[in-house]
Each structure stands twice: as structure tokens, then as C-alpha cells.
Scaffold this motif. Structure first.
Motif, PDB file in Angstrom:
ATOM      1  N   MET A   1       0.804  -1.226   0.000  1.00 31.67           N
ATOM      2  CA  MET A   1       0.000   0.000   0.000  1.00 31.67           C
ATOM      3  C   MET A   1       0.837   1.275   0.000  1.00 31.67           C
ATOM      4  O   MET A   1       1.963   1.293   0.467  1.00 31.67           O
ATOM      5  CB  MET A   1      -0.975  -0.023   1.174  1.00 31.67           C
ATOM      6  N   ASP A   2       0.273   2.330  -0.531  1.00 33.04           N
ATOM      7  CA  ASP A   2       0.959   3.614  -0.584  1.00 33.04           C
ATOM      8  C   ASP A   2       1.166   4.200   0.813  1.00 33.04           C
ATOM      9  O   ASP A   2       0.275   4.143   1.663  1.00 33.04           O
ATOM     10  CB  ASP A   2       0.142   4.634  -1.391  1.00 33.04           C
TER      11      ASP A   2
ATOM     12  N   SER B   1       1.261   7.260   1.635  1.00 29.56           N
ATOM     13  CA  SER B   1       0.376   8.385   1.930  1.00 29.56           C
ATOM     14  C   SER B   1      -0.901   7.918   2.626  1.00 29.56           C
ATOM     15  O   SER B   1      -1.369   8.564   3.574  1.00 29.56           O
ATOM     16  CB  SER B   1       0.040   9.147   0.650  1.00 29.56           C
ATOM     17  N   SER B   2      -1.439   6.795   2.190  1.00 35.83           N
ATOM     18  CA  SER B   2      -2.649   6.279   2.836  1.00 35.83           C
ATOM     19  C   SER B   2      -2.337   5.779   4.239  1.00 35.83           C
ATOM     20  O   SER B   2      -3.109   5.999   5.178  1.00 35.83           O
ATOM     21  CB  SER B   2      -3.235   5.124   2.017  1.00 35.83           C
TER      22      SER B   2
END
Lengths: 131, 131
Positions: B104-105, B107-108
Motif C-alpha cells: 500500500m501507498d 500516503s494512505s
DNA sequence: TAAATATTTTAGCATAATACTAATTTATGG
DNA sequence: CCATAAATTAGTATTATGCTAAAATATTTA
């Protein structure tokens, strides 16, 4: 049963596009942006795993396939809600969650779902427990 | 930069076992339960991605590799905390999260981390922002 | 230092998942 | 029954993963 990302995508495509008519191999290929021989290969894998069935060219999920679909969707929406509630935008949340919604155990996801209050709608308005 | 599960595991093994001495290829193979030629292949991939470096047989993470490691760990601990707070037991949470923490990124994940209150310890007591 | 041992690398092979083109076979529709 | 559409097969390719056996390098120690 472990599935791959492409198998996951294929299950979702088949489920979500079976109305008004069930899909045929060429439809799946078109919807997934792959060529028919690639779709054929993928469909064969799902057939041998008993996740889909084919009757006179019509491809549908088996009961088992529908179970898997429901689990994927439950995980998808649960995680999507958790991300959006943290301020991640819907589309971003969806693309992030697509990468992982087929990987985690349902038992863990169920606990998460309970914690976030068993919502019956996800950010897009679809039911959390889809069939 | 996308990495595979095995690459992720290799990065973690290298980071977590570099003290008191940096690892050599045969150590990595031993720790990962793979044969030296398989480790060689994996290590070559990580070298060409500039994630690790090798000096006189000593394998260490590059700065970039350390960044990736930190991101994996941040995701790992964030998700682990979320699961354990929902009642999933620590070990189960860890094995579940290992499957997804590299996907997952950041930022998230950062948004999630903020939501759960920026804890500086994970359930196992390790800092959430590891170096 | 030279021999023995350990480590690394290369070569060769295998499997699974993904993806393609081209050709063939099978259905379907008129 | 013939034309078109769809599905399948054959053949090839790539990436990631993994192995054994052999060769090449290092390292250690006697």
C-alpha cells in the motif's frame, strides 16, 4: 484457497457483469483488457479451482465462487471504510484496497468490521455483505 | 517502486539481522530458508533495484533500501495495531499484515497512522517509525 | 604459503502466473 | 449450408521463484 490478483479481478468482473446476461469468455477478455487466449488460461484456472462454471459458453460463479466473492467484497469495503474515515479519498482508497482485499483472512476482517460498527453500506453505497 | 513478497522478506531479514555483523549471501539464504543460488538471484534483483549493496561480501541496505524498510515497517505496525485493537491476536495480526504491508501507498498509511493516534509503539513494543 | 574448507557464482533446469500471435476448431445465426 | 463469430490449441515470451551440480573464489588454518 489462495487466489492471485488476476483471479481476484476475474471473479469480480464475472460477478459484477452477469446481469442481464451471463458473460462469455470473450466478454471477460474484453472487460479485463486481455486477449481471449489469456482469458482462456485464466478461466481454466478458475474452473479447475471450482470457482466458476461454464455451461454452453456461459460463465458463472459457483457457490464456492460466490463465497469467495463475498469475502473479497467484505474485506474490500471494510478496508475502504477504514481508509476513507482516515481521510483517504474514495478512489484512492479503492485502488489501494484492491491490492490487498483478497489476501487477508476473513476472521480478521470480521473483527475489523465489528469494530467499525458493522456498517451495511460502504463509501460508494454498496452493501458491505454483497452476494 | 514495486517489490515482490520475497524481496520484501529479504529486505526485512537484512535489516533485522545486520547486527552485530552485516550478513553475507549464505546468511541470507539460511535465514530465508532458501538455497544459495536462489538467494543469489534474489540479491541480484535487489542490487539492480539499488535497494541493497554488497561490499566484500557484506550485504547492507542502501539509503533507498532503508527508506523502503521504514515504509514497510510503518505500514506493518499501523495495520498490526488496527487489527490487534479489533481483537485479533498479535501473532495472527502479524502474519496477516506481512502479506500486505509492502503493497500500500505510504500516503494512505500515514493517514491511518494519524487516525489511530500516532502511537510510537506497536503491539510488540517496537517503534512504529523504525530506521 | 599451500592445502583444505567455505562461499559464491554459473549453468542448467523446472514450475506457476501472466500475456501474446497465429492458426485451427467449433458454434451460431441467417 | 455457409459465413461469421467465438473458443481453443500451439507455440512463444517474461518474471518470479526455486532447485542441483559444478566451477570459481575466498578464507582459514596448518
Amino acid at each position: 484457497m489462495d487466489i492471485t490478483k488476476k483471479e481476484r479481478d476475474c471473479i469480480v468482473v464475472i460477478h459484477d457483469n452477469s446481469k442481464p446476461l451471463p458473460l462469455r469468455l470473450s466478454d471477460v477478455a474484453g472487460l479485463m483488457n486481455i486477449k481471449p487466449p489469456t482469458a482462456h488460461e485464466l478461466i481454466n484456472r478458475l474452473l479447475s479451482k471450482n470457482i466458476i462454471k461454464k455451461e454452453r459458453g456461459m460463465i458463472t460463479l459457483t457457490d464456492y465462487g460466490n463465497e469467495i466473492y463475498s469475502e473479497i467484497m467484505m474485506a474490500h469495503r471494510t478496508l475502504e471504510i477504514i481508509l476513507t474515515r482516515s481521510g483517504v479519498n474514495s478512489d484512492k482508497a479503492c485502488t489501494q484496497v484492491e491490492k490487498v482485499d483478497y489476501l487477508m483472512d476473513t476472521s480478521s476482517i470480521e473483527k475489523l468490521l465489528q469494530t467499525i460498527g458493522n456498517p451495511d453500506k460502504c463509501p460508494h453505497g454498496k452493501p458491505v455483505h454483497a452476494v
